[in-house]
Design a protein around this motif. Sequence first.
Motif, short mmCIF file in Angstrom:
data_model
loop_
_atom_site.label_atom_id
_atom_site.label_comp_id
_atom_site.label_asym_id
_atom_site.label_seq_id
_atom_site.Cartn_x
_atom_site.Cartn_y
_atom_site.Cartn_z
N LYS A 58 0.84 -1.20 0.00
CA LYS A 58 0.00 0.00 0.00
C LYS A 58 0.88 1.25 0.00
N VAL A 59 0.31 2.35 -0.45
CA VAL A 59 0.95 3.64 -0.28
C VAL A 59 0.65 4.06 1.16
N SER A 60 1.67 4.46 1.90
CA SER A 60 1.43 4.83 3.29
C SER A 60 1.88 6.26 3.58
N VAL A 61 1.14 6.90 4.47
CA VAL A 61 1.47 8.24 4.94
C VAL A 61 1.50 8.15 6.46
N ILE A 62 2.68 8.29 7.04
CA ILE A 62 2.87 8.20 8.48
C ILE A 62 3.33 9.56 8.97
N VAL A 92 -4.36 2.78 0.17
CA VAL A 92 -3.66 3.88 0.84
C VAL A 92 -3.95 3.79 2.34
N VAL A 93 -2.91 3.88 3.15
CA VAL A 93 -3.09 3.89 4.60
C VAL A 93 -2.45 5.17 5.15
N ILE A 94 -3.26 5.92 5.90
CA ILE A 94 -2.81 7.18 6.49
C ILE A 94 -3.08 7.13 7.99
N PHE A 95 -2.04 7.42 8.78
CA PHE A 95 -2.24 7.47 10.23
C PHE A 95 -1.19 8.37 10.86
N ALA A 96 -1.44 8.74 12.10
CA ALA A 96 -0.55 9.64 12.83
C ALA A 96 -0.08 8.98 14.12
N VAL A 97 1.13 9.32 14.52
CA VAL A 97 1.74 8.76 15.73
C VAL A 97 2.23 9.93 16.58
N SER A 98 1.71 9.99 17.81
CA SER A 98 2.15 11.08 18.69
C SER A 98 3.52 10.75 19.27
N ARG A 99 4.16 11.79 19.72
CA ARG A 99 5.46 11.65 20.36
C ARG A 99 5.34 12.18 21.78
N GLU A 100 5.52 11.28 22.76
CA GLU A 100 5.48 11.65 24.17
C GLU A 100 4.17 12.34 24.55
N LYS A 138 6.81 15.34 11.28
CA LYS A 138 7.50 14.55 10.26
C LYS A 138 6.46 13.73 9.52
N ILE A 139 6.49 13.80 8.21
CA ILE A 139 5.56 13.03 7.37
C ILE A 139 6.41 12.16 6.45
N TYR A 140 6.15 10.85 6.49
CA TYR A 140 6.85 9.89 5.65
C TYR A 140 5.84 9.26 4.71
N ILE A 141 6.09 9.36 3.41
CA ILE A 141 5.21 8.77 2.41
C ILE A 141 6.01 7.68 1.70
N SER A 142 5.48 6.46 1.78
CA SER A 142 6.20 5.34 1.16
C SER A 142 5.35 4.69 0.07
N LYS A 145 6.24 -0.84 -2.00
CA LYS A 145 7.35 -1.69 -1.59
C LYS A 145 7.95 -1.22 -0.27
N MET A 146 7.26 -0.26 0.39
CA MET A 146 7.67 0.31 1.68
C MET A 146 8.92 1.16 1.58
N VAL A 147 9.23 1.64 0.37
CA VAL A 147 10.35 2.54 0.18
C VAL A 147 9.86 3.96 0.40
N VAL A 148 10.52 4.69 1.28
CA VAL A 148 10.14 6.07 1.57
C VAL A 148 10.50 6.92 0.36
N ARG A 149 9.50 7.56 -0.19
CA ARG A 149 9.70 8.36 -1.39
C ARG A 149 9.65 9.86 -1.13
#
Length: 173
Positions: A58-62, A92-100, A138-142, A145-149
């Motif tokens: 899948k295309v992912s947005v983290i 497409v999978v989009i989700f957010a991860v909090s920090r602390e 920080k936004i990572y879109i892969s 193949k899970m390669v960050v693009r």
Amino acid sequence: MKYPNFIFVFILSVLTSCVKDGMPDSGEDKVKTGDVLPEFAVEMNDGNIISTEDVKGKVSVITFFHTLCPDCQTELPVLQKVYEEYSGDDGVVIFAVSREESDDDVSEYWDENGFTIPYSAQEDRAVYEMFSTLGIPKIYISDRKMVVRYIHSDEDMPTADVLNYEINSLINE
């Protein structure tokens, strides 16, 4: 006495310095464009677990964030708009991860802002530090193949149009 003013300014600067965690070059981007996503697993706000295996194919947005970070507060509504556009797309999978940040804090912020983006509240930096130690958002879109693009940070916070373009370019590969 001058110290109370200094202390107030110092505390204010600490609270608003979510973008850079100290002096320039005080951290590193561990995951760079062209790298494969690191192995991770996070519990989402609905109780489901999302792991590296779930984004494969899948295309992912983290997105990594903190609700008190001014740049994150600016970017999260943009991410919400993009999430709404792709929420019905199984590719497409989009989700957010909090920090602390606690689940209660993130949940309250989500409710106040009407966000529906799936999130994982992380009370530490363990998952974040698999990707970076250099500020948020920080936004990572892969790609599939899970390669960050694409990677975005406070230095190039993308508009919804930019994110849509990048996601669509990966969907159409």
